[in-house]
Write a protein that holds these residues in place. Structure first.
Motif, PDB file in Angstrom:
ATOM      1  N   ARG A 101       0.844  -1.207   0.000  1.00  8.14           N
ATOM      2  CA  ARG A 101       0.000   0.000   0.000  1.00  8.14           C
ATOM      3  C   ARG A 101       0.870   1.245   0.000  1.00  8.14           C
ATOM      4  O   ARG A 101       1.874   1.318   0.720  1.00  8.14           O
ATOM      5  CB  ARG A 101      -0.912   0.005   1.221  1.00  8.14           C
ATOM      6  CG  ARG A 101      -1.889   1.180   1.255  1.00  8.14           C
ATOM      7  CD  ARG A 101      -2.815   1.067   2.445  1.00  8.14           C
ATOM      8  NE  ARG A 101      -2.117   1.223   3.696  1.00  8.14           N
ATOM      9  CZ  ARG A 101      -2.681   1.135   4.904  1.00  8.14           C
ATOM     10  NH1 ARG A 101      -3.979   0.874   4.994  1.00  8.14           N
ATOM     11  NH2 ARG A 101      -1.972   1.269   6.004  1.00  8.14           N
ATOM     12  N   MET A 102       0.502   2.247  -0.789  1.00  5.25           N
ATOM     13  CA  MET A 102       1.186   3.534  -0.797  1.00  5.25           C
ATOM     14  C   MET A 102       0.125   4.636  -0.842  1.00  5.25           C
ATOM     15  O   MET A 102      -0.980   4.428  -1.337  1.00  5.25           O
ATOM     16  CB  MET A 102       2.140   3.656  -1.990  1.00  5.25           C
ATOM     17  CG  MET A 102       1.459   3.646  -3.342  1.00  5.25           C
ATOM     18  SD  MET A 102       2.610   3.908  -4.725  1.00  5.25           S
ATOM     19  CE  MET A 102       3.119   5.590  -4.422  1.00  5.25           C
ATOM     20  N   MET A 103       0.477   5.817  -0.278  1.00  2.39           N
ATOM     21  CA  MET A 103      -0.447   6.942  -0.222  1.00  2.39           C
ATOM     22  C   MET A 103      -0.095   7.937  -1.322  1.00  2.39           C
ATOM     23  O   MET A 103       1.050   8.364  -1.442  1.00  2.39           O
ATOM     24  CB  MET A 103      -0.390   7.631   1.139  1.00  2.39           C
ATOM     25  CG  MET A 103      -0.689   6.704   2.318  1.00  2.39           C
ATOM     26  SD  MET A 103      -2.329   5.941   2.226  1.00  2.39           S
ATOM     27  CE  MET A 103      -3.365   7.398   2.441  1.00  2.39           C
ATOM     28  N   VAL A 104      -1.078   8.308  -2.130  1.00  2.52           N
ATOM     29  CA  VAL A 104      -0.926   9.335  -3.170  1.00  2.52           C
ATOM     30  C   VAL A 104      -2.011  10.371  -2.931  1.00  2.52           C
ATOM     31  O   VAL A 104      -3.197  10.079  -3.056  1.00  2.52           O
ATOM     32  CB  VAL A 104      -1.052   8.732  -4.585  1.00  2.52           C
ATOM     33  CG1 VAL A 104      -0.907   9.826  -5.630  1.00  2.52           C
ATOM     34  CG2 VAL A 104      -0.014   7.649  -4.797  1.00  2.52           C
ATOM     35  N   ASN A 105      -1.575  11.608  -2.565  1.00  6.92           N
ATOM     36  CA  ASN A 105      -2.530  12.678  -2.232  1.00  6.92           C
ATOM     37  C   ASN A 105      -3.501  12.225  -1.152  1.00  6.92           C
ATOM     38  O   ASN A 105      -4.712  12.446  -1.237  1.00  6.92           O
ATOM     39  CB  ASN A 105      -3.289  13.130  -3.482  1.00  6.92           C
ATOM     40  CG  ASN A 105      -2.376  13.745  -4.535  1.00  6.92           C
ATOM     41  OD1 ASN A 105      -1.379  14.380  -4.193  1.00  6.92           O
ATOM     42  ND2 ASN A 105      -2.697  13.555  -5.800  1.00  6.92           N
ATOM     43  N   ASP A 106      -2.948  11.579  -0.145  1.00 11.05           N
ATOM     44  CA  ASP A 106      -3.720  11.094   1.011  1.00 11.05           C
ATOM     45  C   ASP A 106      -4.752  10.033   0.633  1.00 11.05           C
ATOM     46  O   ASP A 106      -5.691   9.784   1.394  1.00 11.05           O
ATOM     47  CB  ASP A 106      -4.419  12.268   1.724  1.00 11.05           C
ATOM     48  CG  ASP A 106      -3.432  13.234   2.323  1.00 11.05           C
ATOM     49  OD1 ASP A 106      -2.329  12.772   2.692  1.00 11.05           O
ATOM     50  OD2 ASP A 106      -3.745  14.434   2.428  1.00 11.05           O
ATOM     51  N   GLU A 107      -4.626   9.430  -0.522  1.00 12.61           N
ATOM     52  CA  GLU A 107      -5.512   8.345  -0.927  1.00 12.61           C
ATOM     53  C   GLU A 107      -4.684   7.074  -1.095  1.00 12.61           C
ATOM     54  O   GLU A 107      -3.600   7.105  -1.679  1.00 12.61           O
ATOM     55  CB  GLU A 107      -6.229   8.679  -2.240  1.00 12.61           C
ATOM     56  CG  GLU A 107      -7.183   9.858  -2.124  1.00 12.61           C
ATOM     57  CD  GLU A 107      -7.911  10.128  -3.432  1.00 12.61           C
ATOM     58  OE1 GLU A 107      -7.658   9.367  -4.404  1.00 12.61           O
ATOM     59  OE2 GLU A 107      -8.713  11.074  -3.489  1.00 12.61           O
ATOM     60  N   PRO A 108      -5.194   5.921  -0.617  1.00 18.15           N
ATOM     61  CA  PRO A 108      -4.416   4.675  -0.701  1.00 18.15           C
ATOM     62  C   PRO A 108      -4.411   4.108  -2.117  1.00 18.15           C
ATOM     63  O   PRO A 108      -5.428   4.137  -2.819  1.00 18.15           O
ATOM     64  CB  PRO A 108      -5.149   3.746   0.276  1.00 18.15           C
ATOM     65  CG  PRO A 108      -6.556   4.257   0.297  1.00 18.15           C
ATOM     66  CD  PRO A 108      -6.475   5.749   0.100  1.00 18.15           C
ATOM     67  N   HIS A 109      -3.261   3.623  -2.534  1.00 19.02           N
ATOM     68  CA  HIS A 109      -3.093   2.989  -3.835  1.00 19.02           C
ATOM     69  C   HIS A 109      -2.265   1.716  -3.662  1.00 19.02           C
ATOM     70  O   HIS A 109      -1.626   1.511  -2.632  1.00 19.02           O
ATOM     71  CB  HIS A 109      -2.393   3.920  -4.836  1.00 19.02           C
ATOM     72  CG  HIS A 109      -3.249   5.068  -5.295  1.00 19.02           C
ATOM     73  ND1 HIS A 109      -3.627   6.110  -4.452  1.00 19.02           N
ATOM     74  CD2 HIS A 109      -3.809   5.342  -6.515  1.00 19.02           C
ATOM     75  CE1 HIS A 109      -4.366   6.969  -5.141  1.00 19.02           C
ATOM     76  NE2 HIS A 109      -4.489   6.532  -6.373  1.00 19.02           N
ATOM     77  N   ILE A 110      -2.271   0.898  -4.691  1.00 20.66           N
ATOM     78  CA  ILE A 110      -1.495  -0.330  -4.714  1.00 20.66           C
ATOM     79  C   ILE A 110      -0.264  -0.118  -5.592  1.00 20.66           C
ATOM     80  O   ILE A 110      -0.381   0.290  -6.756  1.00 20.66           O
ATOM     81  CB  ILE A 110      -2.315  -1.508  -5.255  1.00 20.66           C
ATOM     82  CG1 ILE A 110      -3.432  -1.875  -4.271  1.00 20.66           C
ATOM     83  CG2 ILE A 110      -1.424  -2.728  -5.489  1.00 20.66           C
ATOM     84  CD1 ILE A 110      -2.928  -2.429  -2.956  1.00 20.66           C
ATOM     85  N   LEU A 111       0.921  -0.348  -5.022  1.00 19.24           N
ATOM     86  CA  LEU A 111       2.167  -0.322  -5.791  1.00 19.24           C
ATOM     87  C   LEU A 111       2.596  -1.773  -6.023  1.00 19.24           C
ATOM     88  O   LEU A 111       2.767  -2.539  -5.068  1.00 19.24           O
ATOM     89  CB  LEU A 111       3.260   0.434  -5.028  1.00 19.24           C
ATOM     90  CG  LEU A 111       4.673   0.332  -5.623  1.00 19.24           C
ATOM     91  CD1 LEU A 111       4.722   0.950  -7.011  1.00 19.24           C
ATOM     92  CD2 LEU A 111       5.696   0.974  -4.701  1.00 19.24           C
TER      93      LEU A 111
END
Length: 874
Positions: A579-589
């Protein structure tokens, strides 16, 4: 005559009534004009107060903008992987150099929150004795220097945003700058990462700059100006001793209300400073005497009353002049009334357009019809001309503004009402033009109001410059972000792994070229598509999406080898997803590496490993056989040396046995011959014969013992299982036993010297040690051509036992000394040695956890040094 008297009396009464009415009208008009003037005065005071408030609020707002910008720069650099203390220090210094109104800019980070490398930056400029990043860049004279922030564990500038996670505008507080206490006003913002507190960034505003803005208000408007906080604390005051104390203004629960009110004999105006960036409210207050509100109107009121008095006196004279001049008086009255109307019209326009400090009016011929005392003073002091009613104004204007002024005069005489702002002698002035009309709606002149607006214009220019800089900065940041995005894309495109970023809906946000090619698409085609649109196996796509949701919910990473369906077929991939945060939104790396080839290699390696294990077992068996072979070779050499030694005692025993037999026969004869008389037996030497027999038997025993000892030493060396069994190693016993075996073979030409210290026994294989000692002792006495000596030493250090074997032989040359432990390397003739003795010895000592060193000098001798670890017996 009576008629004339009555007519004259009537005329006088009418004149008196007219006079009374005129005076009443003049007084009412004066009061109305006074009230109107007071309202204009209040409006002008309030506008001036708001302008200065806006300037101060802009300064404070710039502090928040700079601090917020620094916080954003940190976030951008951290995301791009370029964050470093050196870069942030450069940014801080540059921003302070570009903001002279700031005292300084600073940051205070939590331990290891900036880059996790505090220990590497201890006492580096901008980092304290613990390595925490706490830079404070501030002005010192004309230079910008860096110090460490102090007292942050106790002062509000760090503790308030840390505790409440909010931005603050702090009231004046004392802080040591460059070693001396200074009064600071700070704007502070918390630095957060995913809602967690990381540190504080702030800007220190110069109290002197804020004081100058407040003082300019009082200088421009007279009276006194203050700045107080929402709890009544005085921030700026004419009396420096009152700064930091509570004011006497009455505050409600909602603070100090904006507006104006009279209290005692003074007028108080209030304007509020607040901003969405912070919750605190500050109030700029202007106090002026009530009398000052009407000061500007005093001269106008005096002129109006004087005009009314003159007019009344004129009417009185005209009325008393007599009825004979009635018609003439009527015409004169009409003329005077016209003039009065024009004067009243001019005065009305003049009052309605009033805006201090400089006011004047001209007729259509550009001659003065009126002016106030401020205009009179400025014309005299600035232009060197003293205005007067009826004077031609353009003659008094300097050439540098003449053409511009004449154009403005022509515009207003054409009926245009307008306002212009111009620069004169490095000061900005705002000038308002209002045409004056007669009763026929014709322009008969105009009024003008002039006031200095340098601060406002400069503030607007500064704001415009700041906006331009901000736009340039935004453009630069946009370009930089685009470059960074392209750079990141270029970097990940060069990575041979499959890289992607998906949101919680399974849509691709970012992919590299390798990932896109695996779907037989371009990177732009993949972006925005869902996992179900890119994967042919929908069941597999559904499993991946469910796995993504679990990672987003728990934050746990997933990694491992998986067999995945690809367009070219099934492939083995090593999948890593987190899990990674992009603009305070969770994403999958996700990072996937094709390991199909590696899987094949692993299978080959496994097979090769199995074959290698079989070869290793064979090698171990061969090594054991070589060791036993070397041992048997050593035993053969020992047997050859011991044959002579064993023969000597055996021959000795054999010779003694014959004598003993002969003596026994003699004894038998003596017993037979002399059995009747014991005395004769003694005299015949029986006792001497017995003694001789005992000595012979002793010789037999000694020889026998020697043979037994040799056989024992030989049996302990070559006993069964010696190569694999462990036991107790007693170094001295091993050395003595092995020397006993070797010295018979070496012969009498070689002297053995033992220098053995007492060493503790330890766990090991005594047979291995004996074989090593045998090999080395054999090499030593074989290296001695003639007479020589071999010295064997043993001693203990803290954790090791040392054995040294020194000989006086021919030595080993430097060319071959590094090869003596190689298997099958030997300097002996063919058939004299196998070349395995020292190689086996080296490996046996290595197996025991030790090592062998050699020191040799040609024609002087060689010393072998054995070092063994001291293992205590359990």
């Amino acid at each position: 005559m009576v008629f004339k008297t009555k007519k004259k009396s009537r005329t006088i009464r009418i004149g008196a009534i007219i006079l009374i009415v005129y005076v009443v009208v003049a007084v009412i008009t004066t009061l109305k004009l006074q009230k109107t003037n007071a309202q204009h005065e209040l409006q002008d005071f309030q506008r001036s107060l708001d302008v200065h408030r806006d300037g101060l609020q802009d300064l404070i707002h710039r502090g928040f903008v700079e601090s917020s910008s620094l916080r954003s720069i940190v976030d951008e650099l951290k995301e791009s992987g370029q964050l470093s203390r050196e870069v942030i220090n450069k940014v801080l210094k540059s921003n302070v150099l570009n903001n002279r109104d700031f005292l300084g800019l600073w940051m205070v980070w939590e331990p290891d929150a900036f880059d996790g490398q505090d220990r590497q930056y201890i006492d580096v400029p901008g980092s304290n004795e613990e390595g925490r990043f706490v830079p404070y860049w501030h002005w010192q004279g004309d230079s910008v220097i860096v110090e460490n922030c102090l007292l942050f564990d106790e002062e509000d500038y760090y503790q308030l945003p840390k505790k409440n996670l909010k931005s603050y505008l702090l009231e004046p507080y004392k802080y040591p700058v460059a070693g001396s206490d200074s009064l600071l006003i700070s704007v502070v913002l918390p630095i957060l990462n995913k809602g967690e507190f990381q540190g504080v960034v702030g800007a220190d505003l110069s109290l002197r700059s804020i004081t100058n803005i407040v003082n300019r208000l009082s200088q421009a408007e007279g009276g006194k100006s203050y700045l107080v906080s929402d709890n009544g604390t005085i921030i700026v005051h004419p009396d420096q001793n009152l700064i930091g104390k509570l004011s006497d203004f009455k505050f409600s629960k909602n603070g100090l209300h904006e507006g104006d009110y009279f209290e005692r004999d003074r007028l108080t105006l209030v304007s509020t400073l607040n901003h969405s960036s912070y919750t605190e409210s500050w109030y700029m207050i202007l106090e002026i005497p009530e009398s000052a509100v009407q000061n500007e109107f005093a001269s106008i009121r005096f002129n109006l009353l004087l005009l009314a008095g003159i007019s009344a006196f004129t009417i009185f004279l005209l009325v008393g002049y007599g009825a004979s001049r009635h018609k003439e008086n009527e015409r004169e009255r009409q003329r005077v009334e016209d003039e009065l109307y024009q004067a009243g019209a001019r005065l009305t326009s003049h009052i309605e357009g009033f805006n201090p400090p400089s006011i004047y009016s001209l007729d259509k011929n550009l001659r003065y019809t009126g002016f106030n005392t401020i205009h009179h003073r400025e014309m005299k002091e600035v232009f060197g001309h003293e205005p007067r009613i009826g004077a031609y104004m353009p003659k008094m204007i300097p050439q540098e503004i003449y053409d511009r002024s004449m154009r403005n005069f022509q515009r207003v005489l054409n009926g245009e009402q307008f306002n212009v702002t111009s620069l004169f002698q490095e000061q900005f002035y705002s000038q308002n033009f209002n045409p004056v009309y007669n009763q026929n709606k014709e322009v008969v002149g105009f009024t003008s109001r002039v006031h200095e607006v340098t601060d406002r214009v400069k503030a607007e220019m500064e704001l415009e410059r700041y906006r331009d800089q901000l736009e340039e900065l935004v453009e630069e940041r946009t370009i930089e972000l685009t470059r960074q995005k392209e750079f990141v894309q270029a970097v990940i495109d060069q990575i041979p792994a499959l890289i992607f970023v998906r949101n919680d809906q399974g849509e691709y946000i970012l992919v590299n070229q390798v990932m896109a090619r695996s779907f037989e698409m371009t990177t732009d085609e993949v972006k925005g598509k869902t996992i179900f649109q890119t994967h042919k196996d929908q069941q597999e796509a559904h499993e991946f999406l469910e796995e993504d949701k679990e990672i987003l919910a728990t934050g746990k990473s997933v990694s491992g080898d998986f067999l995945v369906s690809m367009p070219e077929g099934k492939r083995w991939l090593f999948l890593t997803k987190s899990r990674m945060m992009v603009n305070d939104e969770p994403h999958i790396l996700g990072v996937h590496v094709d390991v199909t080839h590696i899987k094949g290699v692993q299978l080959k390696l496994a097979n090769a490993n199995d074959e290698l294990m079989v070869a290793m077992e064979k090698l171990k068996s061969t090594q054991l056989r070589l060791i036993e072979s070397e041992k048997m070779a050593s035993i053969g050499q020992l047997t050859a040396g011991l044959a002579h030694e064993i023969n000597n005692p055996i021959n000795y025993v054999a010779g003694n046995v014959g004598v003993i037999r002969r003596n026994i026969q003699d004894v038998k004869a003596m017993i037979i011959d002399h059995s009747a008389d014991g005395k004769k037996m003694i005299e015949a030497g029986f006792m001497d014969l017995c003694i001789e027999m005992e000595n012979l038997l002793d010789g037999v025993k000694e020889g026998t013992d020697r043979v037994v000892g040799l056989i024992k030493d030989l049996s302990t060396f070559s006993g069964p299982g010696a190569s694999i069994s462990n036991g107790v190693v007693r170094v001295s016993e091993c050395i003595e036993s092995t020397v006993n075996l070797v010295k018979h073979q070496a012969g009498k030409k070689i002297v053995f010297k033992l220098q053995l210290e007492k060493t503790p026994p330890f766990e090991g294989n005594p047979q291995h040690l004996k074989q090593v000692l045998l090999n080395m002792l054999t090499n030593s006495f074989q290296a001695i051509d003639d007479n020589g000596e071999i010295i064997v030493r043993s001693f203990k250090s803290e954790s090791n036992i040392h054995i040294e074997i020194s000989d006086t032989g021919t030595g080993i040359s430097k060319k071959i000394i590094n090869r003596i432990f190689e298997p099958f390397f030997t300097t002996k003739e063919v058939g004299e040695g196998t070349g395995l003795g020292l190689a086996i010895s080296y490996n046996l000592i290595k197996d025991m956890g030790g090592f062998i060193d050699v020191d040799s000098k040609t024609r002087k001798g060689t010393t072998f040094k054995i070092t063994l670890p001291l293992r205590s017996l359990d």
